[in-house]
Design a protein around this motif. Structure first.
Motif, mmCIF file in Angstrom:
data_model
loop_
_atom_site.group_PDB
_atom_site.id
_atom_site.type_symbol
_atom_site.label_atom_id
_atom_site.label_comp_id
_atom_site.label_asym_id
_atom_site.label_seq_id
_atom_site.Cartn_x
_atom_site.Cartn_y
_atom_site.Cartn_z
ATOM 1 N N PRO A 168 -85.387 -81.275 38.127
ATOM 2 C CA PRO A 168 -84.244 -80.473 37.671
ATOM 3 C C PRO A 168 -84.328 -79.059 38.223
ATOM 4 O O PRO A 168 -85.392 -78.427 38.207
ATOM 5 N N LEU A 169 -83.203 -78.556 38.699
ATOM 6 C CA LEU A 169 -83.163 -77.235 39.335
ATOM 7 C C LEU A 169 -82.025 -76.430 38.735
ATOM 8 O O LEU A 169 -80.906 -76.929 38.579
ATOM 9 N N ARG A 170 -82.324 -75.204 38.415
ATOM 10 C CA ARG A 170 -81.329 -74.277 37.856
ATOM 11 C C ARG A 170 -81.147 -73.124 38.841
ATOM 12 O O ARG A 170 -82.079 -72.745 39.566
ATOM 13 N N VAL A 171 -79.965 -72.530 38.852
ATOM 14 C CA VAL A 171 -79.652 -71.417 39.751
ATOM 15 C C VAL A 171 -79.307 -70.182 38.930
ATOM 16 O O VAL A 171 -78.573 -70.267 37.941
ATOM 17 N N THR A 172 -79.853 -69.040 39.334
ATOM 18 C CA THR A 172 -79.486 -67.774 38.706
ATOM 19 C C THR A 172 -79.464 -66.683 39.769
ATOM 20 O O THR A 172 -79.765 -66.932 40.947
ATOM 21 N N TYR A 173 -79.121 -65.476 39.361
ATOM 22 C CA TYR A 173 -79.049 -64.362 40.306
ATOM 23 C C TYR A 173 -80.453 -63.875 40.671
ATOM 24 O O TYR A 173 -81.390 -63.958 39.886
ATOM 25 N N SER B 269 -79.221 -67.430 48.760
ATOM 26 C CA SER B 269 -79.959 -67.989 49.898
ATOM 27 C C SER B 269 -80.903 -69.096 49.453
ATOM 28 O O SER B 269 -81.000 -70.144 50.093
ATOM 29 N N ALA B 270 -81.609 -68.865 48.349
ATOM 30 C CA ALA B 270 -82.543 -69.879 47.851
ATOM 31 C C ALA B 270 -81.794 -71.112 47.375
ATOM 32 O O ALA B 270 -82.161 -72.246 47.694
ATOM 33 N N ALA B 271 -80.737 -70.902 46.592
ATOM 34 C CA ALA B 271 -79.975 -72.031 46.058
ATOM 35 C C ALA B 271 -79.334 -72.841 47.183
ATOM 36 O O ALA B 271 -79.381 -74.080 47.182
ATOM 37 N N GLN B 272 -78.746 -72.170 48.144
ATOM 38 C CA GLN B 272 -78.069 -72.866 49.237
ATOM 39 C C GLN B 272 -79.058 -73.613 50.120
ATOM 40 O O GLN B 272 -78.765 -74.708 50.595
ATOM 41 N N ALA B 273 -80.231 -73.030 50.329
ATOM 42 C CA ALA B 273 -81.237 -73.702 51.164
ATOM 43 C C ALA B 273 -81.775 -74.950 50.466
ATOM 44 O O ALA B 273 -81.955 -75.997 51.089
ATOM 45 N N LEU B 274 -82.031 -74.842 49.169
ATOM 46 C CA LEU B 274 -82.601 -75.971 48.437
ATOM 47 C C LEU B 274 -81.582 -77.084 48.214
ATOM 48 O O LEU B 274 -81.916 -78.267 48.288
ATOM 49 N N LEU B 275 -80.330 -76.705 47.942
ATOM 50 C CA LEU B 275 -79.312 -77.691 47.597
ATOM 51 C C LEU B 275 -78.436 -78.086 48.778
ATOM 52 O O LEU B 275 -77.547 -78.933 48.628
ATOM 53 N N GLN B 276 -78.693 -77.447 49.933
ATOM 54 C CA GLN B 276 -77.917 -77.763 51.139
ATOM 55 C C GLN B 276 -76.413 -77.641 50.868
ATOM 56 O O GLN B 276 -75.620 -78.567 51.078
ATOM 57 N N THR B 277 -76.034 -76.461 50.413
ATOM 58 C CA THR B 277 -74.646 -76.182 50.081
ATOM 59 C C THR B 277 -74.302 -74.776 50.516
ATOM 60 O O THR B 277 -75.186 -73.984 50.832
ATOM 61 N N ASP B 278 -73.026 -74.466 50.520
ATOM 62 C CA ASP B 278 -72.606 -73.096 50.813
ATOM 63 C C ASP B 278 -71.886 -72.473 49.617
ATOM 64 O O ASP B 278 -71.254 -71.429 49.739
ATOM 65 N N LEU C 9 -89.873 -78.136 36.730
ATOM 66 C CA LEU C 9 -88.578 -77.471 36.890
ATOM 67 C C LEU C 9 -88.649 -76.467 38.036
ATOM 68 O O LEU C 9 -89.715 -75.932 38.342
ATOM 69 N N ILE C 10 -87.478 -76.185 38.631
ATOM 70 C CA ILE C 10 -87.373 -75.162 39.679
ATOM 71 C C ILE C 10 -86.229 -74.232 39.322
ATOM 72 O O ILE C 10 -85.150 -74.678 38.919
ATOM 73 N N MET C 11 -86.465 -72.937 39.486
ATOM 74 C CA MET C 11 -85.406 -71.944 39.347
ATOM 75 C C MET C 11 -85.158 -71.309 40.712
ATOM 76 O O MET C 11 -86.071 -70.714 41.301
ATOM 77 N N TRP D 193 -77.129 -78.064 35.733
ATOM 78 C CA TRP D 193 -78.377 -78.524 36.325
ATOM 79 C C TRP D 193 -78.094 -79.265 37.624
ATOM 80 O O TRP D 193 -77.096 -79.968 37.760
ATOM 81 N N HIS D 194 -79.015 -79.058 38.566
ATOM 82 C CA HIS D 194 -78.941 -79.741 39.854
ATOM 83 C C HIS D 194 -80.206 -80.580 40.008
ATOM 84 O O HIS D 194 -81.171 -80.425 39.248
ATOM 85 N N ASP D 195 -80.199 -81.438 40.998
ATOM 86 C CA ASP D 195 -81.362 -82.294 41.235
ATOM 87 C C ASP D 195 -81.949 -81.984 42.609
ATOM 88 O O ASP D 195 -81.226 -81.971 43.610
ATOM 89 N N PHE D 196 -83.262 -81.729 42.641
ATOM 90 C CA PHE D 196 -83.954 -81.542 43.915
ATOM 91 C C PHE D 196 -85.068 -82.576 43.985
ATOM 92 O O PHE D 196 -86.138 -82.382 43.399
ATOM 93 N N GLY D 197 -84.799 -83.659 44.653
ATOM 94 C CA GLY D 197 -85.809 -84.711 44.797
ATOM 95 C C GLY D 197 -86.343 -85.207 43.477
ATOM 96 O O GLY D 197 -87.537 -85.488 43.361
ATOM 97 N N GLY D 198 -85.476 -85.299 42.479
ATOM 98 C CA GLY D 198 -85.909 -85.764 41.169
ATOM 99 C C GLY D 198 -86.378 -84.656 40.240
ATOM 100 O O GLY D 198 -86.727 -84.932 39.090
#
Length: 251
Positions: A216-221, A190-199, A183-185, A209-214
């Motif tokens: 599971p990735l979660r986003v928090t403050y 900045s971290a979430a946008q860089a990893l997920l390529q989003t704004d 898992l990735i948190m 939950w999001h997917d980063f190369g298979g």
């Protein structure tokens, strides 16, 4: 001296220099030889060559393929000068944690304390992150791996520039590839946008939950945001509960 004067009289010498009565000049004793120069001091024994061991950021003995791969990757990139931050940093901040970590926490960039020590999340925000991680009772800080999108501190702790993220993101991706966490948190926008390529904002990326190369990735403050806005604490606690539950059910 009497015989000398008699001889001079017989030879018709009428005048003698006063120097004649001073006797023969004392022969100067040869100068004492100058002391031989001191032998050059022997060089101090050099410190023993470092034995193979854990890098400063590695919280476990460097055993296994992942540990060796991470250490080699650190040596490969630690002198990076691909962007201007390489000229302003004090220390390159590779990350820290267990090479066999099951979870990774990813932040934005080193701050002043991190830049000084060469380790991530060691200031007030880092102390809070440790409490957040260990409050779950599922893992301790030394059992996870913590890294940032940027490996060098932006001046004044400003937000990373897009070109800086573009240069550093492949380093983070390689770390994730080596560690292979379950898992990735992502901590903060900045971290979430860089990893997920989003704004999208953290508020929009949370609670799912999001997917980063298979993986599971979660986003928090980011923990630094909690130091400014205590109201985020309940959101982070909820995110960590979901994250921990996923971790416990993921083989």
């Amino acid at each position: 001296m009497k015989n000398y004067l008699e001889l001079c009289r017989r030879l018709g010498v009428r005048y003698l220099s006063p120097r004649a009565f001073q006797g023969p000049k004392a022969v100067a004793s040869p100068a004492e030889p100058a002391p031989a120069p001191l032998a050059p001091s022997l060089p101090k024994p050099s410190a023993p060559a470092p034995q193979p061991g854990a890098a400063p950021w590695m919280t476990a003995a460097p055993e296994g393929e992942k540990a060796r791969a991470l250490a080699a990757f650190d040596r490969e990139i630690c002198a990076c000068q691909k962007c201007p931050l390489g000229a302003t940093r004090r220390n390159f901040v590779f990350g820290s944690g267990h090479p066999e970590a099951k979870v990774m926490f990813v932040g934005e960039a080193p701050g002043a304390d991190e830049d000084a020590q060469g380790l991530p999340f060691v200031g007030k925000a880092g102390q809070l992150l440790t409490k957040i991680i260990e409050s779950t009772k599922a893992f301790k800080r030394e059992e996870v791996f913590i890294a940032n999108v940027l490996k060098c501190r932006p001046p004044g702790n400003r937000t990373p520039l897009p070109e800086e993220v573009a240069q550093c993101r492949p380093y983070l991706e390689e770390q994730i590839k080596i560690i292979k966490p379950r898992l990735i948190m992502a901590l903060g926008a900045s971290a979430a946008q860089a990893l997920l390529q989003t704004d999208e904002s953290v508020g929009k990326l949370r609670n799912r939950w999001h997917d980063f190369g298979g993986i599971p990735l979660r986003v928090t403050y980011h923990p630094a945001a909690l130091l400014r806005f205590e109201g985020y604490k309940k959101d982070v606690w909820a995110d960590m509960k979901e994250f921990t539950a996923k971790y416990l059910e993921t083989p």
